[in-house]
Design a protein around this motif. Sequence first.
Motif, mmCIF file in Angstrom:
data_model
loop_
_atom_site.group_PDB
_atom_site.id
_atom_site.type_symbol
_atom_site.label_atom_id
_atom_site.label_comp_id
_atom_site.label_asym_id
_atom_site.label_seq_id
_atom_site.Cartn_x
_atom_site.Cartn_y
_atom_site.Cartn_z
ATOM 1 N N PRO A 78 -6.853 11.110 3.934
ATOM 2 C CA PRO A 78 -5.944 11.064 5.082
ATOM 3 C C PRO A 78 -5.116 9.779 5.143
ATOM 4 N N ILE A 79 -5.699 8.651 4.735
ATOM 5 C CA ILE A 79 -4.925 7.386 4.777
ATOM 6 C C ILE A 79 -3.705 7.537 3.865
ATOM 7 N N LEU A 80 -3.954 8.041 2.650
ATOM 8 C CA LEU A 80 -2.842 8.206 1.690
ATOM 9 C C LEU A 80 -1.905 9.335 2.108
ATOM 10 N N GLY A 81 -2.393 10.231 2.970
ATOM 11 C CA GLY A 81 -1.574 11.368 3.408
ATOM 12 C C GLY A 81 -0.620 11.031 4.540
ATOM 13 N N VAL A 82 -0.836 9.901 5.204
ATOM 14 C CA VAL A 82 0.104 9.501 6.267
ATOM 15 C C VAL A 82 1.433 9.159 5.584
ATOM 16 N N PRO A 83 2.524 9.814 5.993
ATOM 17 C CA PRO A 83 3.785 9.619 5.294
ATOM 18 C C PRO A 83 4.112 8.134 5.101
ATOM 19 N N SER A 84 4.506 7.815 3.889
ATOM 20 C CA SER A 84 4.950 6.494 3.404
ATOM 21 C C SER A 84 3.821 5.553 2.968
ATOM 22 N N ILE A 85 2.550 5.829 3.298
ATOM 23 C CA ILE A 85 1.491 4.900 2.842
ATOM 24 C C ILE A 85 1.307 5.031 1.327
ATOM 25 N N ARG A 86 1.162 6.266 0.837
ATOM 26 C CA ARG A 86 0.982 6.443 -0.615
ATOM 27 C C ARG A 86 2.202 5.904 -1.367
ATOM 28 N N GLU A 87 3.400 6.202 -0.861
ATOM 29 C CA GLU A 87 4.635 5.775 -1.525
ATOM 30 C C GLU A 87 4.711 4.245 -1.568
ATOM 31 N N THR A 88 4.320 3.590 -0.468
ATOM 32 C CA THR A 88 4.340 2.113 -0.434
ATOM 33 C C THR A 88 3.391 1.568 -1.494
ATOM 34 N N LEU A 89 2.214 2.176 -1.581
ATOM 35 C CA LEU A 89 1.244 1.716 -2.579
ATOM 36 C C LEU A 89 1.755 1.925 -4.000
ATOM 37 N N GLU A 90 2.419 3.066 -4.199
ATOM 38 C CA GLU A 90 2.937 3.347 -5.549
ATOM 39 C C GLU A 90 3.972 2.302 -5.951
ATOM 40 N N ASP A 91 4.810 1.899 -4.982
ATOM 41 C CA ASP A 91 5.934 1.019 -5.296
ATOM 42 C C ASP A 91 5.579 -0.457 -5.323
ATOM 43 N N VAL A 92 4.541 -0.845 -4.587
ATOM 44 C CA VAL A 92 4.284 -2.284 -4.414
ATOM 45 C C VAL A 92 3.866 -2.920 -5.742
ATOM 46 N N ASN A 93 4.385 -4.121 -5.944
ATOM 47 C CA ASN A 93 4.133 -4.798 -7.204
ATOM 48 C C ASN A 93 2.921 -5.724 -7.073
ATOM 49 N N VAL A 94 1.776 -5.126 -6.911
ATOM 50 C CA VAL A 94 0.548 -5.905 -6.777
ATOM 51 C C VAL A 94 -0.560 -5.075 -7.423
ATOM 52 N N LYS A 95 -1.604 -5.763 -7.886
ATOM 53 C CA LYS A 95 -2.636 -5.000 -8.585
ATOM 54 C C LYS A 95 -3.465 -4.156 -7.604
ATOM 55 N N LYS A 96 -3.717 -2.901 -8.004
ATOM 56 C CA LYS A 96 -4.459 -1.976 -7.140
ATOM 57 C C LYS A 96 -5.672 -1.439 -7.900
ATOM 58 N N ILE A 97 -6.838 -1.694 -7.331
ATOM 59 C CA ILE A 97 -8.084 -1.273 -7.984
ATOM 60 C C ILE A 97 -8.845 -0.314 -7.076
ATOM 61 N N CYS A 98 -9.402 0.722 -7.682
ATOM 62 C CA CYS A 98 -10.258 1.643 -6.941
ATOM 63 C C CYS A 98 -11.676 1.511 -7.468
ATOM 64 N N ILE A 99 -12.640 1.612 -6.579
ATOM 65 C CA ILE A 99 -14.039 1.663 -7.010
ATOM 66 C C ILE A 99 -14.488 3.106 -6.786
ATOM 67 N N SER A 100 -14.958 3.729 -7.839
ATOM 68 C CA SER A 100 -15.346 5.135 -7.720
ATOM 69 C C SER A 100 -16.533 5.302 -6.769
ATOM 70 N N PRO A 101 -16.495 6.325 -5.940
ATOM 71 C CA PRO A 101 -17.662 6.601 -5.079
ATOM 72 C C PRO A 101 -18.650 7.573 -5.743
ATOM 73 N N ILE A 102 -18.357 7.931 -7.020
ATOM 74 C CA ILE A 102 -19.201 8.921 -7.710
ATOM 75 C C ILE A 102 -19.922 8.254 -8.885
#
Length: 310
Positions: free
Chosen positions: A201-225
Amino acid sequence: MITVLSGGTGSLKLVQGLLNLIKPEETTIVVNTADDFEWLGLYVSPDLDTSIYLLAGLLDENKFWGIKGDTFHFLNMIKRYGYEDWFSVGDRDLATHFHRTMLIKKGYTLTEATASLCHTLNIKVKILPMSNEKVSTFVKTEKGTFPFQEFWVKRKGKDKVLGVKFEGIKEAKPAPGVIESINKADGVIIGPSNPVTSIGPILGVPSIRETLEDVNVKKICISPIVSSEPISGPAGNLLRGIGVEVSSFGVASIYQGLIDEIFIDNCDEALTESIKTLGIKVFCTNIIMRNEEDKMNLAKLVIKRLGAEK
Ligand code: FO1
Protein backbone atom coordinates in the motif's frame (compact mmCIF):
# COMPACT_ATOMS: atom_id res chain seq x y z
CA MET A 1 19.16 10.95 6.92
CA ILE A 2 17.74 7.46 6.44
CA THR A 3 14.17 6.72 5.40
CA VAL A 4 12.60 3.34 6.11
CA LEU A 5 9.36 2.11 4.54
CA SER A 6 7.74 0.06 7.26
CA GLY A 7 4.94 -2.22 8.32
CA GLY A 8 4.40 -3.33 11.89
CA THR A 9 7.04 -5.98 12.70
CA GLY A 10 10.23 -6.83 10.74
CA SER A 11 11.01 -3.31 9.58
CA LEU A 12 10.63 -1.98 13.10
CA LYS A 13 13.10 -4.58 14.43
CA LEU A 14 15.56 -3.25 11.88
CA VAL A 15 14.83 0.31 13.02
CA GLN A 16 15.73 -0.81 16.57
CA GLY A 17 19.10 -1.93 15.20
CA LEU A 18 19.56 1.25 13.16
CA LEU A 19 19.04 3.44 16.20
CA ASN A 20 22.29 2.06 17.67
CA LEU A 21 24.07 3.64 14.70
CA ILE A 22 22.14 6.70 13.60
CA LYS A 23 20.53 9.50 15.52
CA PRO A 24 16.74 9.29 15.93
CA GLU A 25 16.44 12.83 14.53
CA GLU A 26 18.06 11.53 11.33
CA THR A 27 15.64 8.64 10.94
CA THR A 28 12.25 8.77 9.24
CA ILE A 29 9.84 5.88 9.02
CA VAL A 30 7.03 5.95 6.49
CA VAL A 31 4.36 3.67 7.89
CA ASN A 32 1.61 1.64 6.25
CA THR A 33 -1.87 2.83 7.24
CA ALA A 34 -3.94 0.51 5.04
CA ASP A 35 -4.57 -1.78 8.09
CA ASP A 36 -6.31 1.12 9.87
CA PHE A 37 -9.90 0.61 10.87
CA GLU A 38 -12.62 1.87 13.13
CA TRP A 39 -12.98 -0.13 16.34
CA LEU A 40 -16.02 0.73 18.48
CA GLY A 41 -15.98 4.20 16.94
CA LEU A 42 -12.26 4.73 17.61
CA TYR A 43 -9.52 5.24 15.02
CA VAL A 44 -7.04 2.35 15.33
CA SER A 45 -3.86 2.42 13.27
CA PRO A 46 -2.03 -0.83 14.10
CA ASP A 47 1.28 -0.16 12.35
CA LEU A 48 1.50 3.43 13.63
CA ASP A 49 0.61 2.15 17.12
CA THR A 50 3.36 -0.47 17.05
CA SER A 51 5.90 2.08 15.73
CA ILE A 52 4.95 4.57 18.45
CA TYR A 53 4.99 2.04 21.27
CA LEU A 54 8.31 0.58 20.17
CA LEU A 55 10.02 3.96 19.98
CA ALA A 56 8.48 5.10 23.26
CA GLY A 57 9.77 1.93 24.98
CA LEU A 58 6.20 0.78 25.65
CA LEU A 59 5.78 -2.08 23.18
CA ASP A 60 4.99 -5.63 24.22
CA GLU A 61 7.90 -7.07 22.25
CA ASN A 62 6.72 -10.67 22.72
CA LYS A 63 3.57 -10.13 20.67
CA PHE A 64 5.07 -7.14 18.85
CA TRP A 65 1.82 -5.20 19.19
CA GLY A 66 0.05 -3.54 22.14
CA ILE A 67 1.56 -2.19 25.34
CA LYS A 68 3.65 -4.36 27.68
CA GLY A 69 1.92 -5.17 30.96
CA ASP A 70 -1.39 -3.76 29.71
CA THR A 71 -4.64 -4.84 31.38
CA PHE A 72 -7.90 -5.71 29.62
CA HIS A 73 -10.63 -4.54 32.01
CA PHE A 74 -12.41 -2.44 29.37
CA LEU A 75 -12.41 -5.32 26.85
CA ASN A 76 -13.71 -7.80 29.43
CA MET A 77 -16.49 -5.46 30.49
CA ILE A 78 -17.68 -4.65 26.97
CA LYS A 79 -17.68 -8.38 26.25
CA ARG A 80 -20.19 -8.75 29.12
CA TYR A 81 -22.31 -6.12 27.39
CA GLY A 82 -22.30 -8.24 24.24
CA TYR A 83 -19.59 -6.62 22.12
CA GLU A 84 -17.12 -8.72 20.12
CA ASP A 85 -13.71 -9.13 21.74
CA TRP A 86 -11.62 -10.71 18.98
CA PHE A 87 -9.53 -7.54 18.63
CA SER A 88 -7.61 -7.28 21.91
CA VAL A 89 -7.32 -3.64 22.84
CA GLY A 90 -5.74 -3.19 26.27
CA ASP A 91 -6.68 -0.40 28.66
CA ARG A 92 -3.59 1.74 28.04
CA ASP A 93 -3.71 1.01 24.30
CA LEU A 94 -7.31 2.21 24.37
CA ALA A 95 -6.12 5.61 25.59
CA THR A 96 -4.01 5.99 22.43
CA HIS A 97 -6.93 5.17 20.12
CA PHE A 98 -9.21 7.47 22.12
CA HIS A 99 -6.73 10.36 22.03
CA ARG A 100 -6.01 9.92 18.30
CA THR A 101 -9.76 9.89 17.60
CA MET A 102 -10.28 13.07 19.67
CA LEU A 103 -7.45 14.86 17.84
CA ILE A 104 -8.88 13.85 14.45
CA LYS A 105 -12.36 15.00 15.54
CA LYS A 106 -10.79 18.35 16.44
CA GLY A 107 -9.52 18.63 12.86
CA TYR A 108 -5.98 17.22 13.13
CA THR A 109 -4.79 15.20 10.14
CA LEU A 110 -3.40 11.71 10.84
CA THR A 111 0.10 13.17 10.34
CA GLU A 112 -0.58 15.87 12.94
CA ALA A 113 -2.19 13.44 15.37
CA THR A 114 0.81 11.11 15.02
CA ALA A 115 3.26 13.99 15.57
CA SER A 116 1.32 15.00 18.67
CA LEU A 117 1.42 11.46 20.10
CA CYS A 118 5.16 11.28 19.34
CA HIS A 119 5.80 14.65 21.00
CA THR A 120 3.93 13.60 24.14
CA LEU A 121 5.79 10.28 24.29
CA ASN A 122 9.15 11.97 23.61
CA ILE A 123 9.84 10.14 20.32
CA LYS A 124 12.56 11.75 18.22
CA VAL A 125 12.30 9.51 15.17
CA LYS A 126 10.01 11.06 12.56
CA ILE A 127 7.03 8.71 12.16
CA LEU A 128 4.98 9.55 9.08
CA PRO A 129 1.77 7.83 8.00
CA MET A 130 1.95 6.99 4.29
CA SER A 131 -1.17 9.09 3.63
CA ASN A 132 -3.77 11.17 5.42
CA GLU A 133 -6.49 9.77 3.20
CA LYS A 134 -8.33 6.59 4.14
CA VAL A 135 -6.97 3.47 2.44
CA SER A 136 -8.49 0.12 3.48
CA THR A 137 -7.14 -3.34 2.72
CA PHE A 138 -9.59 -6.09 1.79
CA VAL A 139 -8.48 -9.69 1.42
CA LYS A 140 -10.41 -11.89 -0.98
CA THR A 141 -10.37 -15.50 0.20
CA GLU A 142 -12.11 -18.79 -0.51
CA LYS A 143 -14.43 -17.98 2.42
CA GLY A 144 -15.31 -14.44 1.29
CA THR A 145 -13.75 -10.98 1.24
CA PHE A 146 -12.70 -9.54 4.60
CA PRO A 147 -11.23 -6.28 5.92
CA PHE A 148 -7.57 -6.94 6.78
CA GLN A 149 -7.93 -7.15 10.58
CA GLU A 150 -10.83 -9.58 10.21
CA PHE A 151 -8.80 -11.75 7.85
CA TRP A 152 -5.69 -11.63 10.05
CA VAL A 153 -6.88 -11.42 13.66
CA LYS A 154 -10.49 -12.69 13.73
CA ARG A 155 -10.02 -15.48 11.17
CA LYS A 156 -6.31 -15.99 12.07
CA GLY A 157 -5.10 -15.52 8.48
CA LYS A 158 -6.05 -19.14 7.69
CA ASP A 159 -8.34 -18.68 4.67
CA LYS A 160 -6.71 -19.30 1.31
CA VAL A 161 -6.07 -15.88 -0.27
CA LEU A 162 -7.31 -15.23 -3.80
CA GLY A 163 -6.50 -11.53 -4.09
CA VAL A 164 -6.02 -8.23 -2.28
CA LYS A 165 -7.45 -4.79 -2.90
CA PHE A 166 -6.75 -1.40 -1.35
CA GLU A 167 -9.89 0.68 -1.33
CA GLY A 168 -9.28 4.42 -1.68
CA ILE A 169 -5.66 4.08 -2.79
CA LYS A 170 -6.05 5.78 -6.17
CA GLU A 171 -7.48 8.89 -4.54
CA ALA A 172 -4.90 8.94 -1.72
CA LYS A 173 -2.02 11.40 -1.61
CA PRO A 174 1.32 10.90 0.10
CA ALA A 175 1.17 12.50 3.55
CA PRO A 176 3.16 15.71 4.03
CA GLY A 177 6.84 14.94 4.47
CA VAL A 178 6.78 11.52 2.77
CA ILE A 179 8.07 12.57 -0.65
CA GLU A 180 10.60 14.98 0.96
CA SER A 181 11.85 12.18 3.26
CA ILE A 182 12.64 10.09 0.17
CA ASN A 183 14.14 12.91 -1.87
CA LYS A 184 16.37 14.15 0.97
CA ALA A 185 17.50 10.73 2.23
CA ASP A 186 21.09 9.50 2.16
CA GLY A 187 19.63 6.03 1.77
CA VAL A 188 16.22 4.39 1.58
CA ILE A 189 15.42 1.04 3.16
CA ILE A 190 12.43 -1.11 2.32
CA GLY A 191 12.23 -3.02 5.56
CA PRO A 192 11.59 -6.76 5.92
CA SER A 193 7.83 -6.28 6.07
CA ASN A 194 5.15 -8.05 4.11
CA PRO A 195 5.49 -6.81 0.51
CA VAL A 196 1.77 -7.29 -0.20
CA THR A 197 -0.21 -5.64 2.60
CA SER A 198 2.49 -3.62 4.43
CA ILE A 199 4.88 -2.21 1.81
CA GLY A 200 2.41 -2.75 -1.08
CA PRO A 201 0.00 0.00 0.00
CA ILE A 202 2.83 2.48 0.70
CA LEU A 203 4.16 1.98 -2.84
CA GLY A 204 0.59 2.06 -4.17
CA VAL A 205 -0.09 5.61 -2.99
CA PRO A 206 0.21 7.63 -6.21
CA SER A 207 3.70 9.14 -6.72
CA ILE A 208 5.50 7.29 -3.86
CA ARG A 209 6.74 4.42 -6.07
CA GLU A 210 7.58 6.87 -8.89
CA THR A 211 9.55 9.11 -6.49
CA LEU A 212 11.52 6.11 -5.28
CA GLU A 213 12.20 4.97 -8.83
CA ASP A 214 13.52 8.39 -9.82
CA VAL A 215 15.47 9.40 -6.72
CA ASN A 216 19.21 9.24 -7.05
CA VAL A 217 19.99 7.53 -3.77
CA LYS A 218 20.78 3.95 -2.88
CA LYS A 219 17.72 1.82 -2.10
CA ILE A 220 18.03 -1.49 -0.28
CA CYS A 221 15.35 -4.01 0.58
CA ILE A 222 15.65 -6.69 3.23
CA SER A 223 13.68 -9.76 2.27
CA PRO A 224 10.98 -10.83 4.74
CA ILE A 225 11.17 -14.41 3.39
CA VAL A 226 13.64 -17.13 4.35
CA SER A 227 13.59 -20.21 2.15
CA SER A 228 9.90 -20.41 1.23
CA GLU A 229 8.42 -19.09 4.50
CA PRO A 230 7.86 -15.56 5.82
CA ILE A 231 9.87 -14.77 8.96
CA SER A 232 6.54 -13.74 10.55
CA GLY A 233 2.98 -12.83 9.58
CA PRO A 234 0.77 -13.62 6.59
CA ALA A 235 3.17 -12.79 3.72
CA GLY A 236 3.28 -16.39 2.42
CA ASN A 237 -0.47 -16.78 2.02
CA LEU A 238 -0.77 -13.25 0.57
CA LEU A 239 2.09 -13.63 -1.95
CA ARG A 240 0.59 -16.91 -3.15
CA GLY A 241 -2.79 -15.20 -3.40
CA ILE A 242 -1.47 -12.54 -5.77
CA GLY A 243 0.40 -15.13 -7.82
CA VAL A 244 3.93 -14.34 -6.65
CA GLU A 245 6.43 -17.06 -5.69
CA VAL A 246 6.98 -17.25 -1.91
CA SER A 247 10.72 -16.68 -1.94
CA SER A 248 13.23 -13.84 -1.91
CA PHE A 249 13.12 -14.04 -5.72
CA GLY A 250 9.35 -13.38 -5.57
CA VAL A 251 9.96 -10.40 -3.28
CA ALA A 252 12.71 -9.05 -5.54
CA SER A 253 10.39 -9.34 -8.55
CA ILE A 254 7.84 -7.05 -6.82
CA TYR A 255 10.55 -4.42 -6.27
CA GLN A 256 12.15 -4.72 -9.73
CA GLY A 257 13.06 -1.30 -11.09
CA LEU A 258 12.81 0.18 -7.63
CA ILE A 259 15.66 -1.17 -5.51
CA ASP A 260 19.38 -1.41 -6.16
CA GLU A 261 20.04 -4.28 -3.81
CA ILE A 262 18.25 -6.95 -1.79
CA PHE A 263 19.49 -8.61 1.38
CA ILE A 264 18.57 -12.29 1.41
CA ASP A 265 19.33 -15.02 3.92
CA ASN A 266 22.51 -17.10 3.66
CA CYS A 267 20.36 -20.20 3.15
CA ASP A 268 18.91 -18.65 -0.05
CA GLU A 269 22.30 -17.98 -1.66
CA ALA A 270 21.29 -20.22 -4.58
CA LEU A 271 18.76 -17.54 -5.64
CA THR A 272 21.52 -14.97 -6.26
CA GLU A 273 21.89 -15.52 -10.00
CA SER A 274 18.16 -15.48 -10.73
CA ILE A 275 17.64 -12.29 -8.69
CA LYS A 276 20.56 -10.64 -10.53
CA THR A 277 18.67 -11.18 -13.81
CA LEU A 278 16.10 -8.69 -12.45
CA GLY A 279 18.84 -6.03 -12.35
CA ILE A 280 19.07 -6.22 -8.56
CA LYS A 281 22.30 -6.80 -6.60
CA VAL A 282 22.20 -9.46 -3.92
CA PHE A 283 23.79 -9.49 -0.48
CA CYS A 284 23.62 -12.73 1.53
CA THR A 285 23.69 -12.62 5.30
CA ASN A 286 21.67 -13.66 8.35
CA ILE A 287 18.44 -11.68 7.97
CA ILE A 288 16.53 -13.22 10.90
CA MET A 289 16.52 -10.79 13.83
CA ARG A 290 16.11 -13.02 16.89
CA ASN A 291 17.84 -10.70 19.37
CA GLU A 292 19.44 -7.27 19.80
CA GLU A 293 22.76 -8.50 18.42
CA ASP A 294 21.11 -9.75 15.19
CA LYS A 295 19.29 -6.41 14.78
CA MET A 296 22.49 -4.44 15.30
CA ASN A 297 24.55 -6.66 12.94
CA LEU A 298 21.97 -6.43 10.16
CA ALA A 299 21.60 -2.67 10.64
CA LYS A 300 25.40 -2.23 10.47
CA LEU A 301 25.57 -4.10 7.16
CA VAL A 302 22.65 -2.16 5.69
CA ILE A 303 24.17 1.20 6.64
CA LYS A 304 27.50 0.09 5.20
CA ARG A 305 25.94 -1.06 1.91
CA LEU A 306 23.96 2.20 1.70
CA GLY A 307 27.27 4.03 2.03
CA ALA A 308 25.60 6.09 4.74
CA GLU A 309 27.98 5.40 7.64
CA LYS A 310 29.29 8.53 9.40
N1 FO1 B 1 -2.93 -8.59 16.46
C1 FO1 B 1 -3.42 -9.78 16.81
O1 FO1 B 1 -2.96 -10.80 16.31
N2 FO1 B 1 -4.47 -9.86 17.71
C2 FO1 B 1 -5.02 -8.78 18.29
O2 FO1 B 1 -5.97 -8.90 19.08
C3 FO1 B 1 -4.47 -7.49 17.95
C4 FO1 B 1 -4.93 -6.33 18.54
C5 FO1 B 1 -4.31 -5.10 18.23
C6 FO1 B 1 -4.71 -3.92 18.86
C7 FO1 B 1 -4.11 -2.70 18.54
C8 FO1 B 1 -3.09 -2.67 17.60
O3 FO1 B 1 -2.50 -1.51 17.29
C9 FO1 B 1 -2.67 -3.84 16.95
C10 FO1 B 1 -3.27 -5.06 17.26
N3 FO1 B 1 -2.84 -6.23 16.66
C11 FO1 B 1 -3.40 -7.44 17.01
C12 FO1 B 1 -1.78 -6.23 15.63
C13 FO1 B 1 -2.33 -6.05 14.22
O4 FO1 B 1 -3.50 -6.73 13.98
C14 FO1 B 1 -1.44 -6.61 13.06
O5 FO1 B 1 -0.35 -7.31 13.51
C15 FO1 B 1 -1.05 -5.55 12.09
O6 FO1 B 1 -2.15 -4.91 11.53
C16 FO1 B 1 -0.17 -6.11 10.97
O7 FO1 B 1 0.88 -5.26 10.83
